[in-house]
Design a protein around this motif. Sequence first.
Motif, PDB file in Angstrom:
ATOM      1  N   VAL A 183      -2.858  -8.865   0.256  1.00 51.73           N
ATOM      2  CA  VAL A 183      -3.701  -9.731  -0.558  1.00 51.73           C
ATOM      3  C   VAL A 183      -4.205  -8.996  -1.794  1.00 51.73           C
ATOM      4  O   VAL A 183      -4.185  -9.527  -2.917  1.00 51.73           O
ATOM      5  CB  VAL A 183      -4.898 -10.249   0.278  1.00 51.73           C
ATOM      6  N   SER A 184      -4.663  -7.774  -1.604  1.00 51.36           N
ATOM      7  CA  SER A 184      -5.213  -6.978  -2.715  1.00 51.36           C
ATOM      8  C   SER A 184      -4.173  -6.745  -3.798  1.00 51.36           C
ATOM      9  O   SER A 184      -4.456  -6.918  -4.998  1.00 51.36           O
ATOM     10  CB  SER A 184      -5.725  -5.634  -2.191  1.00 51.36           C
ATOM     11  N   TYR A 185      -2.985  -6.367  -3.379  1.00 53.30           N
ATOM     12  CA  TYR A 185      -1.954  -5.983  -4.352  1.00 53.30           C
ATOM     13  C   TYR A 185      -1.226  -7.197  -4.946  1.00 53.30           C
ATOM     14  O   TYR A 185      -1.049  -7.290  -6.163  1.00 53.30           O
ATOM     15  CB  TYR A 185      -0.939  -5.056  -3.688  1.00 53.30           C
ATOM     16  N   ASN A 186      -0.835  -8.130  -4.078  1.00 51.89           N
ATOM     17  CA  ASN A 186       0.041  -9.217  -4.540  1.00 51.89           C
ATOM     18  C   ASN A 186      -0.699 -10.474  -4.984  1.00 51.89           C
ATOM     19  O   ASN A 186      -0.231 -11.172  -5.881  1.00 51.89           O
ATOM     20  CB  ASN A 186       1.033  -9.580  -3.424  1.00 51.89           C
ATOM     21  N   PHE A 187      -1.846 -10.781  -4.366  1.00 52.55           N
ATOM     22  CA  PHE A 187      -2.575 -11.986  -4.737  1.00 52.55           C
ATOM     23  C   PHE A 187      -3.697 -11.687  -5.725  1.00 52.55           C
ATOM     24  O   PHE A 187      -3.826 -12.359  -6.752  1.00 52.55           O
ATOM     25  CB  PHE A 187      -3.141 -12.656  -3.479  1.00 52.55           C
ATOM     26  N   PHE A 200      -1.085  -0.273   1.402  1.00 57.95           N
ATOM     27  CA  PHE A 200      -1.389  -0.463  -0.018  1.00 57.95           C
ATOM     28  C   PHE A 200      -0.612   0.522  -0.888  1.00 57.95           C
ATOM     29  O   PHE A 200      -0.068   0.140  -1.939  1.00 57.95           O
ATOM     30  CB  PHE A 200      -2.894  -0.294  -0.245  1.00 57.95           C
ATOM     31  N   THR A 201      -0.554   1.774  -0.476  1.00 60.61           N
ATOM     32  CA  THR A 201       0.187   2.777  -1.272  1.00 60.61           C
ATOM     33  C   THR A 201       1.694   2.523  -1.201  1.00 60.61           C
ATOM     34  O   THR A 201       2.413   2.791  -2.163  1.00 60.61           O
ATOM     35  CB  THR A 201      -0.142   4.197  -0.801  1.00 60.61           C
ATOM     36  N   SER A 202       2.169   2.001  -0.074  1.00 62.66           N
ATOM     37  CA  SER A 202       3.605   1.708   0.029  1.00 62.66           C
ATOM     38  C   SER A 202       4.005   0.576  -0.915  1.00 62.66           C
ATOM     39  O   SER A 202       5.164   0.491  -1.348  1.00 62.66           O
ATOM     40  CB  SER A 202       3.971   1.327   1.463  1.00 62.66           C
ATOM     41  N   LEU A 203       3.032  -0.288  -1.252  1.00 63.27           N
ATOM     42  CA  LEU A 203       3.302  -1.376  -2.198  1.00 63.27           C
ATOM     43  C   LEU A 203       3.252  -0.907  -3.647  1.00 63.27           C
ATOM     44  O   LEU A 203       3.693  -1.616  -4.550  1.00 63.27           O
ATOM     45  CB  LEU A 203       2.269  -2.493  -1.998  1.00 63.27           C
ATOM     46  N   GLY A 204       2.690   0.290  -3.864  1.00 69.70           N
ATOM     47  CA  GLY A 204       2.573   0.818  -5.219  1.00 69.70           C
ATOM     48  C   GLY A 204       1.144   0.974  -5.687  1.00 69.70           C
ATOM     49  O   GLY A 204       0.890   1.417  -6.816  1.00 69.70           O
ATOM     50  N   GLY A 205       0.174   0.623  -4.837  1.00 68.88           N
ATOM     51  CA  GLY A 205      -1.232   0.762  -5.199  1.00 68.88           C
ATOM     52  C   GLY A 205      -1.737   2.173  -4.962  1.00 68.88           C
ATOM     53  O   GLY A 205      -1.056   3.010  -4.366  1.00 68.88           O
ATOM     54  N   ALA A 206      -2.959   2.437  -5.418  1.00 67.15           N
ATOM     55  CA  ALA A 206      -3.556   3.765  -5.264  1.00 67.15           C
ATOM     56  C   ALA A 206      -4.983   3.636  -4.747  1.00 67.15           C
ATOM     57  O   ALA A 206      -5.747   2.775  -5.196  1.00 67.15           O
ATOM     58  CB  ALA A 206      -3.550   4.504  -6.592  1.00 67.15           C
ATOM     59  N   ILE A 207      -5.332   4.495  -3.789  1.00 71.80           N
ATOM     60  CA  ILE A 207      -6.718   4.608  -3.330  1.00 71.80           C
ATOM     61  C   ILE A 207      -7.365   5.696  -4.176  1.00 71.80           C
ATOM     62  O   ILE A 207      -7.053   6.880  -4.022  1.00 71.80           O
ATOM     63  CB  ILE A 207      -6.797   4.975  -1.829  1.00 71.80           C
ATOM     64  N   GLU A 221     -12.133 -20.736   2.921  1.00 71.37           N
ATOM     65  CA  GLU A 221     -10.773 -20.203   3.037  1.00 71.37           C
ATOM     66  C   GLU A 221     -10.010 -20.502   1.736  1.00 71.37           C
ATOM     67  O   GLU A 221      -9.925 -21.652   1.326  1.00 71.37           O
ATOM     68  CB  GLU A 221     -10.072 -20.852   4.229  1.00 71.37           C
ATOM     69  N   ILE A 222      -9.490 -19.449   1.110  1.00 71.65           N
ATOM     70  CA  ILE A 222      -8.797 -19.663  -0.173  1.00 71.65           C
ATOM     71  C   ILE A 222      -7.318 -19.287  -0.120  1.00 71.65           C
ATOM     72  O   ILE A 222      -6.565 -19.607  -1.040  1.00 71.65           O
ATOM     73  CB  ILE A 222      -9.477 -18.874  -1.323  1.00 71.65           C
ATOM     74  N   LEU A 223      -6.902 -18.600   0.939  1.00 72.56           N
ATOM     75  CA  LEU A 223      -5.493 -18.211   1.050  1.00 72.56           C
ATOM     76  C   LEU A 223      -5.136 -18.016   2.515  1.00 72.56           C
ATOM     77  O   LEU A 223      -5.920 -17.449   3.283  1.00 72.56           O
ATOM     78  CB  LEU A 223      -5.232 -16.907   0.289  1.00 72.56           C
ATOM     79  N   THR A 224      -3.973 -18.532   2.908  1.00 72.74           N
ATOM     80  CA  THR A 224      -3.505 -18.402   4.289  1.00 72.74           C
ATOM     81  C   THR A 224      -2.150 -17.716   4.303  1.00 72.74           C
ATOM     82  O   THR A 224      -1.327 -17.938   3.424  1.00 72.74           O
ATOM     83  CB  THR A 224      -3.380 -19.784   4.953  1.00 72.74           C
ATOM     84  N   GLN A 225      -1.947 -16.914   5.299  1.00 67.16           N
ATOM     85  CA  GLN A 225      -0.716 -16.142   5.432  1.00 67.16           C
ATOM     86  C   GLN A 225       0.485 -17.066   5.609  1.00 67.16           C
ATOM     87  O   GLN A 225       0.399 -18.070   6.306  1.00 67.16           O
ATOM     88  CB  GLN A 225      -0.840 -15.237   6.661  1.00 67.16           C
TER      89      GLN A 225
END
Length: 376
Positions: free
Chosen positions: A163-167, A194-201, A372-376
């Motif tokens: 959700v964080s990375y893609n939405f 998250f890091t596997s998707l390309g994000g950074a902590i 609820e704003i997004l469902t899997q």
Amino acid sequence: MKKTSKIIIGIIVLAVVFWGGVKLLGTKDEKTKEPIKIGAILPLTGPASFVGEGMSYAIQIAAEEINRQGGIGGREIQLILENSMSEGKTAVSAIQKLINVDKIDLLIGGSTYEMMAISPIAEQNKIPIITPCSSKPMVTENNNYVFRLMASDSIQANWAANVSYNFLKKKKVAVIYTNDEWGVGFLNEFKNKFTSLGGAIVQEESFNKGDRDLKIQLIKIKNINPEMVLFLGVEAETILGFKQMKELNINMPVLGGASWSNLTIWKELKEIGDGSLYVKARPISNDEFNKKYESKSGSSQVPVCALEAYDTLYVFKEAIVNSDTFDKEKIMNELYKVKIKGVSGDINFNSTGDRFPIQMSLFKVENSKSEEILTQ
């Protein structure tokens, strides 16, 4: 030997066999009438008490219903509640009492605070245990007698990362988390995905249960200037953190976990909490259960894990009925085959004792309510 003597001896033998049989049948009947002892180790006080109290009420509702219907196999349920105080050590003392003194048949474990400590003991003693509210993945790993109704951290955290990375389109996230089994576990699962998707902590800051000041951690996060904050805390620390973020003028999206479905948080924070986000398993609307819960607890708010706690007893009932016995090993084997529709949704277990499938959702807080704003 005279015929009369043989007859007398025969009568004596028959009498011994008859009365022996009556004695054995009597013992069996007495055993059948004994209650099924189900222990429940819950966080009734401490930082997770709002969850523990809700589970306690829900379990009692289910037990009372089943007993009114005649129990299970003619045996009533006897609940034995123990308070873990949200601490592993206390939970260990509780399970030892339940096993050695109370001689329980089955066990319910509350949150991760308890389950990490007691699941190995339940496994060793071959006592089937179901947790309505523990999310730590390793709770069920390599444990045949341990089952989970809540989504594990691997499911929740992976959904949060996606959700964080893609939405939400956030690539740089800072994390502030409770330094306990749940907080660390969720963080690690989130970070890996998250890091596997390309994000950074970009920053990791921890706090302990009961801390009354998070400003040092929050200032460090503010100075890093991330695109979003992942905040892993329960009621008290979440309320404290949001109020101090306002004081420090930290204005950025904040994402939390399932504990944020506790509306008490947002009623306390009011407009400070507006715009906050959290992930949890998709809720099931059950007006009938809501009415039962309000009647029992006096509260119209059904907390997280209460639905799952209610379902726990019906899952046990199904396994006992299907196994046609009260043998713990046979009950354990039948739990893997359970297929019922509970108030929390469809219930099945996979080979590790985890519920499947679980559908996740994203929620947004506005005006002290969540949507609820997004469902899997």
